[in-house]
Design a protein around this motif. Structure first.
Motif, PDB file in Angstrom:
ATOM      1  N   PRO A   1       0.904  -1.060   0.284  1.00 11.48           N
ATOM      2  CA  PRO A   1      -0.296  -0.157  -0.126  1.00 11.48           C
ATOM      3  C   PRO A   1       0.887   1.019   0.037  1.00 11.48           C
ATOM      4  CG  PRO A   1      -1.098  -1.615   1.371  1.00 11.48           C
ATOM      5  CD  PRO A   1       0.367  -1.827   0.717  1.00 11.48           C
ATOM      6  N   ALA A   2       2.309   1.055   0.381  1.00 16.98           N
ATOM      7  CA  ALA A   2       3.021   2.753   0.198  1.00 16.98           C
ATOM      8  C   ALA A   2       3.632   2.558  -0.679  1.00 16.98           C
ATOM      9  CB  ALA A   2       3.664   2.020   1.762  1.00 16.98           C
ATOM     10  N   ALA A   3       3.966   1.902  -1.063  1.00 17.21           N
ATOM     11  CA  ALA A   3       4.178   1.375  -2.400  1.00 17.21           C
ATOM     12  C   ALA A   3       4.116   1.957  -3.653  1.00 17.21           C
ATOM     13  CB  ALA A   3       4.974   0.315  -2.946  1.00 17.21           C
ATOM     14  N   ILE A   4       2.487   1.820  -3.316  1.00 17.39           N
ATOM     15  CA  ILE A   4       1.448   2.149  -4.323  1.00 17.39           C
ATOM     16  C   ILE A   4       0.958   4.035  -4.187  1.00 17.39           C
ATOM     17  CG2 ILE A   4      -1.197   2.434  -5.049  1.00 17.39           C
ATOM     18  CD1 ILE A   4      -0.592  -1.001  -5.115  1.00 17.39           C
ATOM     19  N   ALA A   5       0.950   4.033  -3.437  1.00 11.59           N
ATOM     20  CA  ALA A   5       0.620   5.232  -2.955  1.00 11.59           C
ATOM     21  C   ALA A   5       1.737   6.493  -3.181  1.00 11.59           C
ATOM     22  CB  ALA A   5       0.552   5.620  -0.775  1.00 11.59           C
ATOM     23  N   VAL A   6       2.883   6.361  -3.084  1.00 10.07           N
ATOM     24  CA  VAL A   6       4.262   7.036  -4.128  1.00 10.07           C
ATOM     25  C   VAL A   6       3.678   7.066  -4.869  1.00 10.07           C
ATOM     26  CG1 VAL A   6       6.950   7.608  -3.582  1.00 10.07           C
ATOM     27  CG2 VAL A   6       5.446   6.390  -1.773  1.00 10.07           C
TER      28      VAL A   6
END
Length: 191
Positions: A134-139
């Motif tokens: 989720p963090a990677a997708i958000a960035v």
């Protein structure tokens, strides 16, 4: 500086700081060479592009080295990201120059190149366990938004008066610097 991290993470974080340095020199050049009044042209300001180029080149080398990861652990295919970047650049080049009649400048290449670099880095950080999915997708979503804003600035530049164009030209540089700093801080603070 980042001794507690594995080599690849250190390379990416170092690359981020180098890219921030690149943006600082590029922005300094822009601020004095494109001032609406009293611009300083030629070598009196152009020398700032030399460290900008050197910092940028070193940043790309560090981030690409650091983001080279095993395909099994990666979120995206590195080859797919690069090919997608080339296709996006050609499509944007054609659309902006042929359809929109916008003069082609280096900035389009830099915007697309930075976006590809950001995708490679986030992919590497995910594969190394520094970012959750989720963090990677958000960035990545934030990076795409920054690229879209930068492209809008790119397309609008020649249609703006000198003061608005001056400000418009700074926005992509500021976005890149902030994004690279934010990614660095997010990795450092996640430990």
């Amino acid at each position: 500086m980042f001794s507690q991290y594995d080599l690849q993470t250190r390379q990416m974080l170092t690359g981020n700081l180098l890219l921030v340095g690149c943006c600082v020199f590029y922005l300094a050049w822009w601020l004095i060479a494109f001032r609406p009044e009293g611009a300083i042209k030629g070598l009196k300001s152009g020398w700032l592009l030399i460290p900008a180029f050197l910092f940028g080149l070193a940043a790309v080398m560090q981030i690409v080295r650091g983001s080279s990861v095993d395909g099994q652990a990666a979120l995206l295919s590195g080859t797919g990201v690069v090919v997608g970047g080339v296709v996006a650049y050609v499509a944007l080049l054609a659309a902006s120059s042929l359809l929109l009649k916008r003069q082609v400048t280096t900035e389009l290449f830099l915007i697309v190149g930075w976006t590809v670099l950001m995708f490679l880095e986030v992919n590497g950080l995910f594969a190394l366990g520094r970012y959750s999915k989720p963090a990677a997708i958000a960035v990545l979503v934030i990076a795409v938004a920054a690229a879209v804003v930068s492209l809008v600035c790119y397309l609008l530049y020649y249609n703006l008066d000198s003061v608005k164009g001056y400000v418009d030209g700074m926005i992509p540089l500021l976005l890149v610097a902030v994004m690279m700093a934010a990614v660095t801080v997010s990795v450092v603070c996640s430990n």
